[in-house]
Design a protein around this motif. Structure first.
Motif, PDB file in Angstrom:
ATOM      1  N   LYS A 261       0.764  -1.368   0.061  1.00 48.22           N
ATOM      2  CA  LYS A 261      -0.039   0.035   0.121  1.00 48.22           C
ATOM      3  C   LYS A 261       0.817   1.434   0.057  1.00 48.22           C
ATOM      4  O   LYS A 261       0.649   2.338  -0.845  1.00 48.22           O
ATOM      5  CB  LYS A 261      -0.859  -0.036   1.310  1.00 48.22           C
ATOM      6  N   GLU A 262       1.887   1.424   0.831  1.00 52.01           N
ATOM      7  CA  GLU A 262       2.831   2.411   0.760  1.00 52.01           C
ATOM      8  C   GLU A 262       3.593   2.451  -0.303  1.00 52.01           C
ATOM      9  O   GLU A 262       3.711   3.663  -0.734  1.00 52.01           O
ATOM     10  CB  GLU A 262       3.653   2.310   2.156  1.00 52.01           C
ATOM     11  N   ALA A 263       4.011   1.403  -0.928  1.00 55.45           N
ATOM     12  CA  ALA A 263       4.767   1.643  -2.433  1.00 55.45           C
ATOM     13  C   ALA A 263       3.881   2.053  -3.299  1.00 55.45           C
ATOM     14  O   ALA A 263       4.369   2.833  -4.115  1.00 55.45           O
ATOM     15  CB  ALA A 263       5.314   0.269  -2.481  1.00 55.45           C
ATOM     16  N   VAL A 264       2.736   1.422  -3.387  1.00 50.53           N
ATOM     17  CA  VAL A 264       1.857   2.148  -4.668  1.00 50.53           C
ATOM     18  C   VAL A 264       1.319   3.426  -4.488  1.00 50.53           C
ATOM     19  O   VAL A 264       1.675   4.079  -5.507  1.00 50.53           O
ATOM     20  CB  VAL A 264       0.545   1.234  -4.620  1.00 50.53           C
ATOM     21  N   ARG A 265       1.181   3.791  -3.251  1.00 48.52           N
ATOM     22  CA  ARG A 265       0.693   5.216  -3.260  1.00 48.52           C
ATOM     23  C   ARG A 265       2.101   6.228  -3.339  1.00 48.52           C
ATOM     24  O   ARG A 265       1.702   7.551  -3.691  1.00 48.52           O
ATOM     25  CB  ARG A 265       0.011   5.553  -1.675  1.00 48.52           C
ATOM     26  N   ALA A 266       3.048   5.867  -2.823  1.00 44.07           N
ATOM     27  CA  ALA A 266       4.151   6.715  -3.136  1.00 44.07           C
ATOM     28  C   ALA A 266       4.454   6.805  -4.725  1.00 44.07           C
ATOM     29  O   ALA A 266       4.842   7.978  -5.159  1.00 44.07           O
ATOM     30  CB  ALA A 266       5.352   5.953  -2.480  1.00 44.07           C
ATOM     31  N   ALA A 267       4.302   5.508  -5.473  1.00 43.23           N
ATOM     32  CA  ALA A 267       4.669   5.797  -7.037  1.00 43.23           C
ATOM     33  C   ALA A 267       3.328   6.469  -7.652  1.00 43.23           C
ATOM     34  O   ALA A 267       3.716   7.015  -8.673  1.00 43.23           O
ATOM     35  CB  ALA A 267       4.827   4.349  -7.367  1.00 43.23           C
ATOM     36  N   LEU A 268       2.240   6.358  -7.129  1.00 45.81           N
ATOM     37  CA  LEU A 268       1.138   6.802  -7.942  1.00 45.81           C
ATOM     38  C   LEU A 268       0.366   7.592  -6.794  1.00 45.81           C
ATOM     39  O   LEU A 268      -0.766   7.146  -6.245  1.00 45.81           O
ATOM     40  CB  LEU A 268       0.223   5.700  -8.353  1.00 45.81           C
ATOM     41  N   PRO A 269       0.706   8.968  -6.547  1.00 48.00           N
ATOM     42  CA  PRO A 269       0.226   9.674  -5.675  1.00 48.00           C
ATOM     43  C   PRO A 269      -1.453  10.038  -5.798  1.00 48.00           C
ATOM     44  O   PRO A 269      -2.323  10.365  -4.956  1.00 48.00           O
ATOM     45  CB  PRO A 269       0.822  11.038  -5.404  1.00 48.00           C
TER      46      PRO A 269
END
Length: 297
Positions: A261-269
């Motif tokens: 979740k953290e990785a996806v939201r960081a890559a795709l804000p």
């Protein structure tokens, strides 16, 4: 929002100016154009209000936020365009069948100035709409373009009426009839994406594929079994099903989901909400790269 407010103020002054010039200059095409511009003013108010509502944070009654207000506003403005196109067409046919005076020369000068201003507004607002990914602002931009087309058609008709003299008075009405078709087409074209967003159509494949790649690169992820994504105003909400080793503990699975979740939201804000469901990897499915790394303990 500033772009929509700017369009609102300028549209109001242009509409009133065209209406006065049309009445004083006996140009029915200019009066019809002013009527369409007043519709622009109303449309800009709707877009501005829709963006204001869409920007509100989630609340107990709207846990996913208020983003749907944005495509609702876009759809409303598009329908307004369709209505304006039909109304101008009906009025144009009526004027063609009714003898009337030709337009005054100064009405042509008014329209040329309006065309330049409206095209400038289209370019400015359209850039903002593309930058923030707003269907409502993009629709509002094309509203300016359709108004410029209407004014251009009216200008051509008035020019023909002025040059041709007696017997050519209806030229501006024929031009307005042509412009009504353009307005109608524009409204229908803009209505489709707004309706599709309201019906939760999947976003462009590139966004989904990137989210899958980011998730599958995380340690412990066998593969992404499913990813559902929908647009909520200016942002996206997603539901992801992750397959992990069936021997993992609940704590390990939760840790992997949190990292994804953290990785996806960081890559795709633009993905503001991501719900992850953990599933046991099914036998025979090919693992993603992330599973080669050791899962967190």
């Amino acid at each position: 929002m500033r772009a929509s407010l700017l369009g609102l103020v300028i549209n109001l002054f242009l509409a009133l100016g065209k209406l006065v010039a049309g009445v004083l200059g006996h140009s029915h095409a200019l009066i019809a154009d002013a009527t369409e511009s007043l519709g622009d003013v109303f449309g800009s108010v709707i877009v501005w209000r829709g963006l204001k509502i869409a920007a509100r944070p989630p609340d107990p009654e709207h846990p996913y936020g208020h983003g749907k207000a944005e495509p609702i506003a876009a759809a409303f403005v598009a329908v307004l365009l369709v209505g304006a196109g039909v109304g101008i067409a009906i009025q144009s046919v009526h004027e063609i069948a009714s003898p009337h005076r030709g337009p005054a020369a100064f009405t042509l000068v008014v329209l040329l100035a309006v065309i330049a201003i409206k095209e400038g507004l289209f370019q400015s607002v359209n850039r903002v709409g593309r930058r923030i990914g707003s269907a409502a602002v993009h629709t509002d931009a094309w509203h300016h373009r359709s108004d410029a087309v209407t004014s251009a058609a009216a200008a051509i008709g008035i020019a023909i009426a002025l040059i041709g003299g007696k017997g050519y008075e209806v030229a501006d009405d024929w031009a307005a009839l042509f412009a009504s078709g353009v307005i109608l087409f524009t409204g229908l074209r803009l209505l489709r994406p707004a309706v599709e967003e309201l019906m939760d159509r999947s976003p462009e494949p590139g966004l989904v594929e990137k989210a899958v790649r980011v998730a599958e690169d995380r340690p412990g992820v066998h593969r992404v079994e499913k990813l559902l994504m929908r647009k909520m105003g200016l942002y996206y909400i997603a539901d992801m099903h992750l397959e992990v080793s069936p021997t993992m503990t609940v704590f390990e699975g939760h840790s992997i989901a949190h990292g994804v979740k953290e990785a996806v939201r960081a890559a795709l804000p633009q993905i503001v909400e991501l719900t992850i469901h953990i599933e046991p990897a099914r036998p025979g499915t090919a693992p993603a790269r992330g599973e080669r790394a050791q899962a967190p303990r």
